[in-house]
Every structure is written in C-alpha cells, then in structure tokens.
Design an enzyme around this catalytic site. Structure first.
Site, mmCIF file in Angstrom:
data_model
loop_
_atom_site.group_PDB
_atom_site.id
_atom_site.type_symbol
_atom_site.label_atom_id
_atom_site.label_comp_id
_atom_site.label_asym_id
_atom_site.label_seq_id
_atom_site.Cartn_x
_atom_site.Cartn_y
_atom_site.Cartn_z
ATOM 1 N N HIS A 137 -3.976 1.483 7.737
ATOM 2 C CA HIS A 137 -2.574 1.768 8.425
ATOM 3 C C HIS A 137 -2.318 2.882 7.394
ATOM 4 O O HIS A 137 -2.180 3.791 7.055
ATOM 5 C CB HIS A 137 -2.298 0.665 7.581
ATOM 6 C CG HIS A 137 -0.204 0.813 7.589
ATOM 7 N ND1 HIS A 137 0.466 0.387 8.172
ATOM 8 C CD2 HIS A 137 1.053 2.104 6.625
ATOM 9 C CE1 HIS A 137 1.958 0.913 8.157
ATOM 10 N NE2 HIS A 137 1.706 2.095 6.882
ATOM 11 N N GLU A 138 -3.445 2.877 6.109
ATOM 12 C CA GLU A 138 -2.833 3.690 4.782
ATOM 13 C C GLU A 138 -3.671 4.961 5.170
ATOM 14 O O GLU A 138 -3.688 6.498 5.734
ATOM 15 C CB GLU A 138 -3.251 3.337 3.558
ATOM 16 C CG GLU A 138 -3.103 1.706 3.354
ATOM 17 C CD GLU A 138 -1.435 1.942 2.683
ATOM 18 O OE1 GLU A 138 -0.701 3.545 3.387
ATOM 19 O OE2 GLU A 138 -0.614 1.170 3.228
ATOM 20 N N CYS A 174 6.047 0.061 7.337
ATOM 21 C CA CYS A 174 6.056 0.765 6.765
ATOM 22 C C CYS A 174 6.657 1.713 5.510
ATOM 23 O O CYS A 174 8.113 1.014 6.326
ATOM 24 C CB CYS A 174 5.786 2.120 7.458
ATOM 25 S SG CYS A 174 4.856 3.663 6.813
ATOM 26 N N LEU A 175 7.007 1.646 4.118
ATOM 27 C CA LEU A 175 7.697 1.726 3.439
ATOM 28 C C LEU A 175 8.181 3.429 4.141
ATOM 29 O O LEU A 175 9.481 3.870 3.349
ATOM 30 C CB LEU A 175 7.106 2.323 2.184
ATOM 31 C CG LEU A 175 6.947 0.848 1.718
ATOM 32 C CD1 LEU A 175 6.009 1.356 -0.218
ATOM 33 C CD2 LEU A 175 7.752 -0.083 0.968
ATOM 34 N N GLN A 203 3.341 9.659 1.955
ATOM 35 C CA GLN A 203 4.054 9.308 1.683
ATOM 36 C C GLN A 203 5.555 10.106 0.283
ATOM 37 O O GLN A 203 6.306 9.986 1.100
ATOM 38 C CB GLN A 203 4.139 7.889 1.748
ATOM 39 C CG GLN A 203 3.316 7.293 3.153
ATOM 40 C CD GLN A 203 3.727 6.245 3.024
ATOM 41 O OE1 GLN A 203 2.330 4.737 2.322
ATOM 42 N NE2 GLN A 203 4.337 4.692 3.443
ATOM 43 N N GLY A 224 0.669 -1.447 -0.172
ATOM 44 C CA GLY A 224 0.166 -0.064 -0.140
ATOM 45 C C GLY A 224 0.613 1.384 0.006
ATOM 46 O O GLY A 224 2.152 1.236 0.416
ATOM 47 N N HIS A 250 -2.633 7.620 7.365
ATOM 48 C CA HIS A 250 -1.218 8.152 6.924
ATOM 49 C C HIS A 250 -1.705 9.761 6.378
ATOM 50 O O HIS A 250 -1.417 10.586 6.842
ATOM 51 C CB HIS A 250 -0.695 7.395 5.444
ATOM 52 C CG HIS A 250 0.460 6.601 5.937
ATOM 53 N ND1 HIS A 250 1.455 6.906 6.589
ATOM 54 C CD2 HIS A 250 0.844 5.539 5.862
ATOM 55 C CE1 HIS A 250 2.122 6.125 7.056
ATOM 56 N NE2 HIS A 250 1.791 4.803 6.301
#
Ligand code: GNR
Ligand code: NI
Length: 170
Positions: A134-135, A92-93, A51, A46, A138
C-alpha cells in the site's frame, strides 16, 4: 518533532511519483521523525512521504500490536513477491473512513535503507505485507481506491469532496 498535514484524496498531488532519496542526511532523518509522529497521531499503521506532500521514496510503518516498533524504509524495492495473492480490507489516512477489499501479494521481501542509512531486508506477511505494498503504491502516485471499480471510486471521490467542504465550512 512536528506533525505534518496529510493530503486528502482526490488531491492531485497524491498522484506524484516520488524520486529516490539521494542521501540519508539530517533533512531526511527529520522528515522520518515527523512522519512517525504524524502516523502515530493519526493512528495509522503506515505513512508514505507522498501523503505529506514530500515526493521522495520514504515510508514509515508500525504494524506491531503495541504500536511501539516503528519501521523506516527509504528507497524500498520489492525483491521477491509470492505467487499467492490475498484479499484484505484496506483503509488510508488520505481517504478517511473508507474501507474496501484489495488483492495483494500474500508475502513480499523488501530491501530498503533504514533511518541510519544501512541497507536491510524485510520479509513481510499479513498486515505488514499489505501495508508495504500500500505504501509503495503511494510512492508511485497510486491510492488504493484506484483498485476499486470506477463506480465505487467516483462515489468515494464525491463523498470525500463533500466531507472536505463540510469540514471547511465548520
Ligand atoms: O492506517 C492504515 N491502515 C491500513 C489498513 C489496511 C491496509 C493498509 C493500511 S495503511 C493505512 C495508513 C495509510 O494510509 N498509509 O498510506
Ligand atoms: Ni495510504
């Protein structure tokens, strides 16, 4: 298509609250396509616009086994969430190489606009449910490490600053 640079924790821009997308136009479709390319290039399941330093409510995801079913969620809203919670390992990226357990709703139903601007609903469970939550965090400026203890978060912050510094030194 182009890959976009991903902000890394503890960058303060990760705490920006995204605004709703006013119209799914050519600019948004280009953003979506670049985000999908960036997600696949970094082997993520995702990616939220936050981000890549774009503060509009846009998410891309792909939790399929073959990584060949991209999902686009624009202006997502959770319309139902299970009373049941589940503890799952997250990464997480924006916080590379850090994994820890977070409690989330086991199932959520999300309404969003797709890449075509059409409204749709998604019933999510398992990794897809974790990923949507999670997204969406963000998009309100929240990174998963904020669910961890202050001690763990401080250790992660220090580790990330060192890692970023070391990489810049080469
Ligand atoms: O690639 C990702 N994997 C992942 C694994 C468990 C829970 C959440 C995620 S999302 C993450 C990509 C990312 O940082 N999205 O914001
Ligand atoms: Ni993330």
């Amino acid at each position: 298509m182009a890959q976009l640079p991903i902000l890394r924790y503890p960058d303060p821009r990760l705490h920006t609250v995204a605004r709703p997308v006013a119209a799914v136009d050519e600019r948004i479709r280009r953003l979506v396509d670049d985000m999908i390319e960036t997600m696949y290039a970094n082997e993520g399941v995702g990616l939220a616009a936050t981000q890549v330093d774009v503060h509009e409510r846009v998410i891309v995801m792909d939790t399929s086994d073959q990584h060949n079913q991209p999902l686009v969620l624009i202006n997502p809203e959770i319309i139902e969430s299970s009373a049941e919670f589940a503890l799952g390992e997250e990464g997480c990226l924006s916080v590379p190489a850090i994994y820890d357990k977070v409690e989330r709703h086991a199932r959520v139903t999300v309404r969003a606009l797709g890449r075509d601007g059409q409204s749709f609903e998604l019933q999510a469970e398992g990794l897809t449910s974790v990923c949507v939550q999670h997204e969406m965090d963000h998009l309100i400026g929240k990174v998963f490490v904020e669910y961890l203890s202050n001690l763990k978060r401080d250790r992660i912050r220090t580790k990330m600053l060192k890692k970023t510094r070391d990489e810049q030194r080469g």
